[in-house]
Design an enzyme around this catalytic site. Structure first.
Site, PDB file in Angstrom:
ATOM      1  CE  LYS A  64      -3.942  -2.305   1.067  1.00  0.00           C
ATOM      2  NZ  LYS A  64      -5.189  -2.261   0.300  1.00  0.00           N
TER       3      LYS A  64
ATOM      4  CD  GLU B 153      -5.136  -2.757  -6.506  1.00  0.00           C
ATOM      5  OE1 GLU B 153      -4.185  -3.560  -6.670  1.00  0.00           O
ATOM      6  OE2 GLU B 153      -6.080  -2.994  -5.747  1.00  0.00           O
TER       7      GLU B 153
ATOM      8  CD  GLU C 292     -10.010  -2.240  -4.011  1.00  0.00           C
ATOM      9  OE1 GLU C 292      -8.975  -2.845  -4.315  1.00  0.00           O
ATOM     10  OE2 GLU C 292     -10.247  -1.852  -2.862  1.00  0.00           O
TER      11      GLU C 292
ATOM     12  CG  ASP D 197     -15.271  -6.482  -5.627  1.00  0.00           C
ATOM     13  OD1 ASP D 197     -14.382  -6.136  -4.846  1.00  0.00           O
ATOM     14  OD2 ASP D 197     -16.362  -6.968  -5.239  1.00  0.00           O
TER      15      ASP D 197
ATOM     16  CG  HIS E  10     -10.655  -6.275  -4.764  1.00  0.00           C
ATOM     17  ND1 HIS E  10     -11.860  -6.133  -4.117  1.00  0.00           N
ATOM     18  CD2 HIS E  10      -9.707  -5.913  -3.872  1.00  0.00           C
ATOM     19  CE1 HIS E  10     -11.645  -5.683  -2.887  1.00  0.00           C
ATOM     20  NE2 HIS E  10     -10.355  -5.543  -2.706  1.00  0.00           N
TER      21      HIS E  10
END
Lengths: 455, 455
Positions: free
Chosen positions: B234, B288, B317, B340, B367
């Site tokens: 992240k 992402e 997602e 998703d 995702h």
């Protein structure tokens, strides 16, 4: 600003009007709407109130009500000064909460709820005092749109056209209730017969055709008598019916008046182009919502195909946030921007769209009608004219003469213009009696209807 | 197909796991998620059950639950045969109801609810029998996407790679729980010291650094030991921190393993380009969610700017429907499509996206994580490989080792691959005890937590 204390209470009610009984406001995609609102009242410890709402069309209003309740914790306990002192921050608190944003973000139910809550905050603020342009810009969350509009660009100067608006008002257009779902007998007359009758018995046929074409005769005859010169018609269900109806309407209103067409998202991209091309002889100014409200590139393709025919593309009443409007403008996908006072995040987000539209030189023609949409959006379009665009070319605000009687300060239309509202606030306070009788499912209107409904 | 009778009951529960206590799964935009589901059980008069869910992150789950209740009337009273006999029509009934579509359409809360309901229907159907490709295509609503994909094009042939999947499974990647919100003391070591330590005391530092970098030490060490070769980190909170962390991770995993970065919508467009350019030396395969999930043109701009650096853009997602995915593909705005299982309208809408991605030759990397997302999406990606793409190049499915113990048929991961599920159904039945104890707010887990919470 007045010190008006702390917001100590937020109530929200599911208020529905059984408009589906008369097919009022139906279109190719929304065939049986019950015009409704999630109606919000906030109250300070000093007893001052702010009123807000978002518009819905029946079932699902309870979901928006539930979402408003989920947001209420962000409002109750704060003072108005805390909120408007950092309105951008407060906006982001509502739209970007680390847990709640998952169920949006900034779209659908949660954004409708945000609109209802913030509309009430703006109403409270407007009742308390006036605002400066700098304060207004500080209400906008520029996240995700700085590639199209910076805060510096947004600090436009007021154009001082207040006097003109006070005198003449803002131009409006009327959306006829003529739906694409008319009874088949209506079309048993051939075009030739109709044109023949038209020539022979102009006055009688004028009234007869209006009676046939408009579910509400009174609305249309009143509209013409009251000086309306811009008309919108719903299309998209059956091409042959659309051709008949549009031909007749164009004949009735004559070559100089403005005709718009609204497809309410009925078509795929290729279908939209061929269908509207067939309707081109009736010279619509725009085709509204030709396809999915999410399809920016599709709208761009349609715009490009229809430009040689002199037909623009309009959309926005279901455009869910500023990021979508940004792209519609960047892609030259719309020639008319239709903001909505209850779909976007209240005044805050609408301001960003007005400013972007101004930068991209695309006229704003707000969506209205529904319940309370006219009452709310008149404020936005007056602000747009006075402080942003200073332009009336190809600009007008939708108007539908429906359900205004439920508001304490209904819009005032004179000679097909919105007259500036005079009462303090954001004009969406409803009559207590209207709210009580139309609450769903317990109000007397619904209790009676539901008692009669088959099992 | 088995005659399984009429669906007579739909129940929905608000089930939440207090993951925010350990900051599990937090990112730059969702800082305190309580991983949750709106959990749906449908039941036939023959006593057969179907289980479905949609994933949420805490507050707001009650709004999705309310929306599921609003949709339940479309399901209860129908037989499975009626539903799947015209599944496209049933899909449109849920997504295009003349009243309910106003609060979407096909986005946000109402689409999450649609996913939960339809996931349960698919589960029931999958428990009843197998399906042919023709039947699958008949489940897709092609409205608004025919300019990109026609029904005829969608009738692809199965590629018969079942055996390989049964043996090896589908490749997975792991998302580390290392958040961009690490305690500051962690970064008091300078890079030089860390690299020095790395050279001198490889094994010790390897474990120490992992301990520092990952909130879950066990997860990461297990992951490396279990043969993981693709890692996602992240980013997006602080550039300097991101640089430190990415440098270290790249050093630890070596030059050949795959690194992906996830910004969770943190940036505006220009900011995304400059930030990711700074992180380019660490050679991410993709960035992402660099900006708003609605910003197709923004993603296209970012894709174009990062292409020379060999960095792709991934998103999906929070991409809310097939119309958005269509445009992302048309605009070359994504190099990796992240479907998703709970954001889109269940299998039906995911099928349309898999087929469009195949036509545009963009790899699908679903995702997962959350609650139940791995369990659901494994079915979709196996279908994609066996019946659509037949390709594993640059393809992998996200995996997070979290909360699987609450499912009756949890995913099976072996050597960093998803092994095909063997139990009948769509794998989202939860343990009754998990549902009961985690119901919000009455389950014992929440009753205890709320009792301890400050006023």
């Amino acid at each position: 600003m007045l010190q008006i204390g702390k917001i100590v209470k937020l109530t929200v009610k599911d208020v529905r009007f059984p408009t589906s009984l008369g097919q009022h406001g139906s279109d190719a995609m929304h065939t049986d709407p019950d015009y409704s609102v999630a109606y919000v009242v906030i109250e300070t410890d000093g007893g001052m109130k702010g009123y807000g709402l978002t518009f819905t069309v029946g079932r699902g209003t309870e979901v928006v009500v539930c979402a408003v309740k989920a947001l209420s914790g962000f409002v109750v306990g704060k003072t108005l000064e805390e909120i408007v002192g950092d309105f951008r921050g407060f906006y982001r608190l509502l739209t970007s909460d680390g847990q709640m944003r998952w169920i949006g973000p900034e779209k659908g139910v949660i954004q409708l709820a945000t609109a209802a809550v913030l509309n009430a905050v703006w109403d409270l603020w407007a009742r308390a005092e006036g605002k400066s342009p700098e304060q207004l810009v500080s209400c906008i969350d520029f996240r995700y749109i700085t590639d199209a509009l910076t805060e510096q660009e947004a600090l436009v100067k007021g154009k001082k056209n207040r006097e003109q608006m006070l005198k003449e008002g803002y131009p409006a257009y009327t959306t006829s209730f003529s739906t694409p779902h008319l009874p088949p007998w209506l079309w048993s007359y051939t075009d030739t017969i109709l044109v023949g009758l038209w020539v022979k018995h102009m006055t009688i046929v004028f009234i007869q055709c209006l009676a046939l074409l408009c579910v509400h005769v009174k609305l249309c005859t009143d509209a013409l008598a009251s000086g309306w010169s811009r008309f919108k018609v719903k299309v998209g269900a059956e091409l042959e019916d659309d051709e008949r109806r549009c031909r007749l309407i164009r004949q009735m209103i004559g070559p100089d008046k403005t005709l718009m067409m609204d497809a309410n998202q009925r078509w795929d991209v290729g279908e939209a182009i061929s269908w509207v091309t067939s309707l081109a002889p009736f010279r619509p100014l725009w085709i509204e919502e030709p396809t999915s409200p999410d399809d920016i590139l599709g709208h761009a393709t349609i715009s490009k195909a229809l430009a040689p025919l002199g037909i623009g593309v309009a959309s926005g009443e279901q455009c869910h946030n500023r990021v979508m409007f940004k792209q519609f403008l960047q892609a030259s996908a719309l020639q008319f921007v239709q903001i909505d006072s209850c779909r976007l995040g209240s005044v805050n987000e609408n301001l960003s769209v007005l400013l972007m539209a101004h930068k991209f030189q695309v006229p704003v023609c707000p969506h209205a009608g529904g319940v309370g949409l006219c009452e709310l959006v008149q404020h936005l379009i007056l602000f747009d004219y006075i402080s942003v665009s200073a332009d009336l070319n190809n600009r007008m605000c939708e108007y539908v003469d429906h359900l205004h009687e439920h508001f304490t300060s209904p819009v005032v239309i004179r000679n097909a213009h919105y007259l500036p509202p005079k009462d303090p606030g954001y004009s969406c306070e409803m009559l207590e009696s209207s709210v009580e009788t139309h609450q769903f499912p317990g109000g007397v209107v619904w209790a009676n209807l539901l008692a009669k409904a088959p099992e």
